[in-house]
Write an enzyme that holds these catalytic residues in place. Structure first.
Site, PDB file in Angstrom:
ATOM      1  N   LYS A 128       0.851  -1.184   0.000  1.00 13.16           N
ATOM      2  CA  LYS A 128       0.000   0.000   0.000  1.00 13.16           C
ATOM      3  C   LYS A 128       0.891   1.239   0.000  1.00 13.16           C
ATOM      4  CE  LYS A 128      -3.838   1.972   2.718  1.00 13.16           C
ATOM      5  NZ  LYS A 128      -4.597   1.852   3.991  1.00 13.16           N
ATOM      6  N   HIS A 166      -0.189   4.542   0.428  1.00 10.78           N
ATOM      7  CA  HIS A 166      -0.751   5.716   1.080  1.00 10.78           C
ATOM      8  C   HIS A 166      -1.279   5.324   2.456  1.00 10.78           C
ATOM      9  CE1 HIS A 166      -4.135   3.674  -0.844  1.00 10.78           C
ATOM     10  NE2 HIS A 166      -4.902   4.183   0.108  1.00 10.78           N
TER      11      HIS A 166
END
Length: 225
Positions: free
Chosen positions: A104, A106
């Site tokens: 991921k 963010h």
């Protein structure tokens, strides 16, 4: 055999996780038994499952470790349930960690869920079952990348199928130990299952017919001791 192991075997059957009949495995083998840990779906089931894993990990590896790592995806609820159980049963606060299939970029960024793995941490890996040991090939680089001195204490799975891997006469758990140098264990083995449900059981789950099919299966696919 310890009482909790006998209970765990009955528990797998009650939850429809361990089934007997005729099944085609991913490997193409025709097996008289099949295990699907995805069938644990209720809070009560997951609580009990975590307790069985915690007892087996404590029996095999003690409590001198820091992180319980459950590879995505089935390892995520296993690690979560077991860390809770470990705290309740043994008063030991271990941290849970899992990986994402894709990193991921963010918010809570990165490849890991739960606790970070720090340099010097001792880690136990928890999975449902391993047939070929392939998942370890994907899991270890993720764990090792977190620090030079991260140590793998061992791996715990639900069931040792005791069958040879696709490219070896050794069982997957034996092959993992031999290749990577840490113990790979199971809460119970198929020998335990047969002993509990057939040899010392009422033969209502493993009937004479199913026992014969299991014997034939292991003549062809049984791992070397």
């Amino acid at each position: 055999m310890e009482d909790y192991k006998k209970e765990f075997i009955d528990f797998m059957v009650e939850c429809n996780v361990l089934k007997f009949g005729s099944f085609t495995l991913k490997s193409g083998r025709k097996s008289p038994f099949f295990m699907n840990a995805g069938a644990y779906v209720t809070g009560k089931q997951l609580k009990r499952l975590g307790e069985y894993y915690a007892k087996a990990i404590h029996d095999n590896f003690g409590d001198d470790f820091d992180v319980l790592f459950g590879p995505a995806y089935k390892g995520i609820p296993l690690a979560t349930a077991c860390t809770i159980a470990f705290s309740e049963l043994y008063g030991k606060e271990i941290r849970y960690c899992s990986n994402r299939k894709e990193a991921k970029d963010h918010g809570d960024a990165g490849i890991l869920l739960g606790s970070a793995i720090k340099d010097g941490d001792k880690v136990v890996i928890i999975e449902d079952v391993t047939t070929s040991g392939k998942s370890i090939e994907e899991t270890l680089p993720i764990i090792k990348a977190q620090g030079e001195n991260v140590k793998i204490i061992g791996e715990m799975v639900s069931l040792d199928r005791q069958e040879k891997a696709l490219e070896s006469d050794e069982s997957a758990l034996s092959a993992i130990t031999k290749k990577w140098g840490f113990p790979a264990r199971a809460i119970v083995s198929m020998s335990d299952v047969v002993d509990s449900l057939y040899t010392n059981g009422d033969k209502s789950v493993i009937t004479d017919e199913i026992k014969s099919a299991i014997d034939e299966y292991y003549k062809q696919y049984g791992a070397k001791k």
